[in-house]
Design a protein around this motif. Structure first.
Motif, PDB file in Angstrom:
ATOM      1  N   GLY A 309     -46.988  52.288 -80.615  1.00 42.79           N
ATOM      2  CA  GLY A 309     -45.812  51.438 -80.729  1.00 42.79           C
ATOM      3  C   GLY A 309     -45.624  50.592 -79.489  1.00 42.79           C
ATOM      4  O   GLY A 309     -46.132  50.915 -78.409  1.00 42.79           O
ATOM      5  N   LEU A 310     -44.875  49.515 -79.641  1.00 41.66           N
ATOM      6  CA  LEU A 310     -44.667  48.597 -78.522  1.00 41.66           C
ATOM      7  C   LEU A 310     -43.442  48.962 -77.694  1.00 41.66           C
ATOM      8  O   LEU A 310     -43.275  48.459 -76.589  1.00 41.66           O
ATOM      9  CB  LEU A 310     -44.531  47.159 -79.047  1.00 41.66           C
ATOM     10  N   PHE A 364     -55.065  42.196 -86.599  1.00 37.98           N
ATOM     11  CA  PHE A 364     -55.804  42.135 -85.340  1.00 37.98           C
ATOM     12  C   PHE A 364     -54.991  41.545 -84.182  1.00 37.98           C
ATOM     13  O   PHE A 364     -55.361  41.717 -83.020  1.00 37.98           O
ATOM     14  CB  PHE A 364     -57.086  41.314 -85.543  1.00 37.98           C
ATOM     15  N   LEU A 365     -53.894  40.865 -84.508  1.00 38.35           N
ATOM     16  CA  LEU A 365     -53.076  40.239 -83.463  1.00 38.35           C
ATOM     17  C   LEU A 365     -51.653  40.794 -83.543  1.00 38.35           C
ATOM     18  O   LEU A 365     -50.751  40.180 -84.113  1.00 38.35           O
ATOM     19  CB  LEU A 365     -53.062  38.713 -83.647  1.00 38.35           C
ATOM     20  N   HIS A 366     -51.443  41.963 -82.972  1.00 34.31           N
ATOM     21  CA  HIS A 366     -50.117  42.592 -83.017  1.00 34.31           C
ATOM     22  C   HIS A 366     -49.802  43.325 -81.711  1.00 34.31           C
ATOM     23  O   HIS A 366     -49.061  44.315 -81.718  1.00 34.31           O
ATOM     24  CB  HIS A 366     -50.027  43.568 -84.199  1.00 34.31           C
ATOM     25  N   HIS A 367     -50.327  42.824 -80.599  1.00 40.94           N
ATOM     26  CA  HIS A 367     -50.176  43.549 -79.335  1.00 40.94           C
ATOM     27  C   HIS A 367     -49.249  42.862 -78.331  1.00 40.94           C
ATOM     28  O   HIS A 367     -48.772  43.517 -77.406  1.00 40.94           O
ATOM     29  CB  HIS A 367     -51.551  43.743 -78.682  1.00 40.94           C
ATOM     30  N   THR A 368     -48.994  41.572 -78.502  1.00 41.40           N
ATOM     31  CA  THR A 368     -48.177  40.831 -77.545  1.00 41.40           C
ATOM     32  C   THR A 368     -47.118  40.023 -78.276  1.00 41.40           C
ATOM     33  O   THR A 368     -47.178  39.851 -79.506  1.00 41.40           O
ATOM     34  CB  THR A 368     -49.033  39.870 -76.705  1.00 41.40           C
ATOM     35  N   ILE A 369     -46.168  39.498 -77.509  1.00 39.52           N
ATOM     36  CA  ILE A 369     -45.125  38.654 -78.096  1.00 39.52           C
ATOM     37  C   ILE A 369     -45.738  37.444 -78.780  1.00 39.52           C
ATOM     38  O   ILE A 369     -45.392  37.110 -79.930  1.00 39.52           O
ATOM     39  CB  ILE A 369     -44.132  38.203 -77.000  1.00 39.52           C
TER      40      ILE A 369
END
Length: 482
Positions: A309-310, A364-369
């Protein structure tokens, strides 16, 4: 089937704009509260899972969805027979009891019972649209119905921010109390509506069909959820799947023989209806299900080796995805405005393809704002086009006499697929997850696989709808093209 002319509309035209506005708000608020409650309760799921230390958080949404889905056709008939105002007040009162139980229950089983009771409020939107035809004079019915639907934009834009703020400052019970307050206001507004007497139509309640459909759905969803823990070849799982098959077969037999079925299987034998309802139902059900994944991703804490989770706040995730949510509404509104010119299949196909791209982006793109904001924009554009085209596809595929049944079947199919795909997504996520102190946490692979599964289901939906034959534009329908 016995037919009867529809009741005369209760004219409010002579009472002026103020009365029209009051009655409109009295229908908009209860209808859009469904979406608001979905957003608010969805945002609490991560905190509830940790607070009650449960691995069964999927049922927080499933209990509501299954009850609301199965009750929708039954409640619609009750509204016709006993009066829409009376029935709307009754299901709102039951929903209020359920939501209070969700907020106040000290244990998770009590929360689930409350969510099931709250599901009784689920059919309110179908009754609100039907009530508009009874309340407003013909010249205002179109405007009223359009405003009831398009007010979704305000809900989508404002409720995530409000729910995020309440979650950050008051914990998971903050958004839940907001839902309770909203239900109270909805009940008060509904009391201002004019009476809409019931008009028995001679139609019978397909109680047996509804029970069989509910049994098939619950046994399938529960079996999918317990398969990993119990073993897919265990007697209990095989028994649940056997119940699903038997209930489904019995449902088909009953629906073919009853004069007033929950699902008109004869309509589904037509290619245009089957491809429209099947393909759009799979897409919409999947989109409703996958929305929870982002909430869990954003709000679960970051624990190395346990949770990917972020650890964001509710307000932060609402702000990061605001552009995408706004785009969803804007593109849906554009499709409606251009409906007289466009073949509704074209925005649907384009929207479905972009939706698949958005889900793959999230995988694949869910790690940064920046990554989540970008993925939200792509998904918002695609889902706005696709969802905006759904009512136009239905409108152009069935006769005016079949419109009510087709819309009811659309709601029913969406709900059933939502329940099934939601459970599938949680099963896939749990395979790469970790249980710590009774709480199910999810790895980065869990979130990736959930979005990949959703993209695959969306692709199947697109393939189904490529077989849709030509449908009428709204201009052709209005000009008697049908």
């Amino acid at each position: 089937m016995t037919t009867q002319s529809p009741p005369q509309a209760t004219s409010v035209g002579s009472t002026g704009t103020a009365r029209f506005a009051l009655l409109l708000v009295a229908l908009i608020w209860p209808a859009q509260l469904l979406t608001a409650a979905g957003v608010a309760t969805g945002m609490t799921s991560a905190a509830i899972a940790q607070h009650f230390q449960t691995t069964q958080i999927a049922w927080f949404g499933l209990a509501y969805t299954i009850v609301a889905t199965v009750l929708t056709p039954v409640v619609a008939r009750l509204g016709d027979r006993y009066g829409k105002k009376r029935v709307m007040l009754a299901i709102t009162a039951i929903g209020l009891v359920g939501d209070l139980l969700v907020v106040l229950s000290p244990a998770y089983p009590g929360v689930l019972v409350g969510r099931a009771l709250a599901g009784c409020y689920g059919p309110i939107a179908a009754l609100a649209f039907a009530a508009a035809r009874d309340i407003f004079p013909p010249k205002r019915v179109g405007l009223a119905s359009s405003l009831i639907g398009s007010s979704l934009g305000l809900t989508v834009a404002l409720v995530p921010l409000l729910s995020g703020y309440l979650l950050d400052w008051f914990g998971f019970r903050g958004p839940l109390w907001f839902v309770v307050a909203g239900i109270v206001v909805a009940f008060a507004l509904l009391t201002t509506l004019p009476d809409m007497p019931g008009h028995p139509t001679g139609q019978r309640f397909d109680v047996l069909g509804s029970v069989l459909l509910g049994a098939a759905t619950v046994s399938l969803v529960y079996g999918l959820g317990q398969g990993t823990a119990w073993g897919w070849d265990s007697p209990r799982i095989l028994g649940l799947f056997a119940v699903t098959v038997l209930a489904t077969v019995a449902f088909v037999i009953v629906e073919r023989r009853t004069a007033d079925p929950v699902v008109d299987l004869r309509m589904l034998t037509r290619r245009n209806v089957a491809t429209v309802l099947g393909g759009t139902g799979l897409m919409q059900g999947t989109l409703y299900s996958v929305a929870t994944v982002l909430t869990l991703l954003a709000l679960f804490p970051a624990i190395p080796g346990v949770s990917a989770g972020l650890g964001w706040s509710g307000t932060k995730i609402a702000l990061v995805t605001l552009a995408g949510q706004s785009l969803l509404f804007a593109t849906g509104f554009l499709v409606g405005k251009m409906s007289a010119r466009w073949d509704p299949r074209k925005p649907w196909w384009a929207g479905a393809a972009i939706t698949i791209a958005g889900l793959l982006s999230y995988a694949f793109l869910h790690h940064t704002i920046a990554q989540i904001a970008f993925s939200a924009i792509v998904l918002g554009l695609g889902s706005g086009l696709a969802i905006g085209a759904v009512p136009l596809l239905i409108l152009g595929s069935v006769s005016p006499e079949e419109q009510g049944m087709a819309n009811g079947m659309n709601i029913l199919i969406n709900g059933l697929i939502n329940a099934i795909t939601a459970q599938l997504i949680f099963v896939v996520m749990a395979r790469s997850g970790v249980v710590l102190k009774g709480t199910q946490f999810y790895s980065d692979a869990s979130f990736r696989d959930a979005y990949l599964l959703s993209a695959g289901l969306a692709a199947v939906a697109l393939l189904i709808t490529l077989a849709i034959p030509r449908v009428l534009k709204t201009s052709e329908i209005h000009s008697g093209g049908q």
